[in-house]
Design an enzyme around this catalytic site. Structure first.
Site, PDB file in Angstrom:
ATOM      1  N   GLU A   1     -28.915  -4.060   2.701  1.00 16.91           N
ATOM      2  CA  GLU A   1     -30.021  -4.932   1.894  1.00 16.91           C
ATOM      3  C   GLU A   1     -31.172  -3.967   1.566  1.00 16.91           C
ATOM      4  O   GLU A   1     -32.231  -4.109   2.032  1.00 16.91           O
ATOM      5  CB  GLU A   1     -30.610  -6.259   2.476  1.00 16.91           C
ATOM      6  N   GLU A  43     -19.376 -11.141   2.890  1.00 17.03           N
ATOM      7  CA  GLU A  43     -19.735 -12.195   3.740  1.00 17.03           C
ATOM      8  C   GLU A  43     -19.512 -13.528   2.865  1.00 17.03           C
ATOM      9  O   GLU A  43     -20.415 -14.206   2.773  1.00 17.03           O
ATOM     10  CB  GLU A  43     -21.194 -12.160   3.973  1.00 17.03           C
TER      11      GLU A  43
HETATM   12  C1  XIL Z   1     -27.010 -14.041   9.596  1.00 13.45           C
HETATM   13  C2  XIL Z   1     -26.282 -14.667  10.731  1.00 13.45           C
HETATM   14  O1  XIL Z   1     -25.329 -15.200  10.111  1.00 13.45           O
HETATM   15  C3  XIL Z   1     -27.196 -15.672  11.450  1.00 13.45           C
HETATM   16  O2  XIL Z   1     -26.671 -15.923  12.725  1.00 13.45           O
HETATM   17  C4  XIL Z   1     -28.557 -14.913  11.881  1.00 13.45           C
HETATM   18  O3  XIL Z   1     -29.652 -15.642  12.308  1.00 13.45           O
HETATM   19  C5  XIL Z   1     -29.454 -14.049  10.776  1.00 13.45           C
HETATM   20  O4  XIL Z   1     -28.214 -13.199  10.115  1.00 13.45           O
HETATM   21  N1  XIL Z   1     -26.652 -11.106   5.428  1.00 13.45           N
HETATM   22  C6  XIL Z   1     -26.248 -10.400   6.438  1.00 13.45           C
HETATM   23  C7  XIL Z   1     -25.866 -11.128   7.551  1.00 13.45           C
HETATM   24  O5  XIL Z   1     -26.287  -9.402   6.297  1.00 13.45           O
HETATM   25  O6  XIL Z   1     -26.197 -10.212   8.585  1.00 13.45           O
HETATM   26  C8  XIL Z   1     -26.663 -12.422   7.877  1.00 13.45           C
HETATM   27  O7  XIL Z   1     -26.269 -12.976   9.119  1.00 13.45           O
HETATM   28  C9  XIL Z   1     -26.637 -13.369   6.748  1.00 13.45           C
HETATM   29  C10 XIL Z   1     -27.036 -12.613   5.476  1.00 13.45           C
END
Ligand code: XIL
Length: 368
Positions: free
Chosen positions: A176, A280
């Site tokens: 990001e 994701e």
């Molecule tokens: C999220 C996790 O799922 C949570 O448990 C944590 O509190 C925050 O991060 N994009 C990403 C992931 O790249 O690392 C994130 O994961 C969700 C959004």
């Protein structure tokens, strides 16, 4: 006859008893099935790795989680355990213990680990955020962190298809970067606007084989961000800066964005001939908070959406398919419940009892 009547009464009561529980009998109030009996596991149907997220804690203690994971998935990503905040505990000081647990588990079970994520503005340890040395000392710390981490996780090997490979097959090097938060974060502020390319170079110096990814959200819709990432890939290639792939996070909704738009954006990355990871994936069905239990209508719409998205991934040429990773196992495990402050969101493939939702069938059908 009396016995039969009693049995029927018992059945009616045992079901209505837990009526408040969305998973009771896995049907919605109109008696439509929300779950199904999966015949084949996702990993067996797929021509590419299918992943899910884990924590060291869960794979050490939760048997139901483990058996569900190993049944359907052959790639794992640490939800949080392999982020900077968790591993980089002080200047030149690392705690790789949770990541090591995950790597040993993967090795024992012959599945791969994907490393997530070396640099992310949302996972900066406090001590580094407050580091008051010079910018060049700061840069040296980050360089050492990337090199030490990548090197550490390059060491465990396993044999897959007769070939020795690292258990950790790839890393999200930077997560990001094209956001306001990233612009304001310490990496850009202290290392400079070329920090992203430096991170990729450092990662490659530590391991010449591991796949290096840039990962972001909104790449399925945000054309501005897509252009920035495409330009970055061109710039890297023209300047011999290593990059192997792009992760499209795919936190999407059952309706938006339109499939055509996702397809068009995906094509732009396919044209760059990079590895593509849907990194994701989750699919919301209740962004407006207008349901308080999963309905068949939404579950079915989600099933269709999973089918479409997985099917779309087949547009990626076989050799560029890094895989699809789901961001969570059961609906109640999803980060989105907190992130959207909505306890009634149902974005994933399994219900509270680890039963396969019909969304799982959508995923399976999309693979065929
Ligand atoms: C999220 C996790 O799922 C949570 O448990 C944590 O509190 C925050 O991060 N994009 C990403 C992931 O790249 O690392 C994130 O994961 C969700 C959004």
């Amino acid at each position: 006859m009396k016995k039969l009547l009693l049995l029927i009464l018992l059945l009616v009561f045992s079901c209505s008893d837990s009526d408040s529980n969305q998973d009771c009998c896995s049907i919605d109030p109109e008696n439509q099935p929300l779950t199904y009996q999966a015949q084949t596991s996702l990993k067996d149907l797929a021509s590419f790795p299918v992943g899910n997220i884990v924590s060291a804690n869960k794979i050490q203690i939760n048997n139901q989680f483990i058996s569900t994971l190993l049944n359907d998935f052959n790639s794992i990503t640490a939800e949080n355990d392999m982020k900077m905040r968790n591993m980089f505990i002080g200047p030149n000081e690392y705690d790789f213990s949770d990541g090591d647990v995950i790597v040993s588990f993967a090795k024992e079970n012959g599945i791969r680990v994907f490393g997530h994520a070396l640099i992310w503005h949302s996972s900066i340890p406090d001590w580094l955020q407050n580091f008051n040395g010079t910018d060049s000392e700061f840069e040296g710390l980050v360089e050492n962190y990337i090199k030490s981490t990548v090197l550490h996780f390059s060491q465990e090997k396993m044999i897959i298809n007769g070939q020795e490979v690292s258990v950790v097959s790839g890393w999200d090097v930077v997560n990001e970067a094209f956001t306001n938060q990233a612009d304001n974060a310490i990496f850009r502020q202290r290392i400079g606007s070329d920090y992203v390319e430096k991170c990729f170079i450092w990662a490659r110096e530590a391991d010449s084989d591991v796949k290096l990814f840039y990962n972001d959200y909104g790449l399925e819709t945000n054309s501005n961000k897509v252009n920035q990432v495409l330009n970055m890939i061109d710039y890297f290639r023209n300047n011999n800066i290593p990059i192997d792939g792009v992760g499209l996070q795919m936190h999407i909704d059952h309706i938006n964005p339109l499939l055509q738009q996702i397809e068009d954006n995906l094509q732009l990355f396919i044209n760059k001939d990079v590895l593509i990871h849907f990194s994701e994936l989750d699919i919301t069905v209740n962004r407006n908070s207008d349901i308080s239990t999963l309905t068949f209508e939404r579950a079915e719409s989600q099933e269709n959406r999973y089918r479409d998205i997985v099917n779309l991934y087949l547009n990626v040429p076989i050799t560029n398919r890094f895989g699809i990773t789901l961001w969570g196992m059961r609906d109640i495990d999803s980060w989105l419940l907190n992130h959207h402050n909505n306890p009634n969101e149902y974005p994933l493939l399994f219900n509270t009892n680890y039963e396969t939702k019909i969304s799982h069938r959508g995923f399976a059908e999309g693979l065929q």
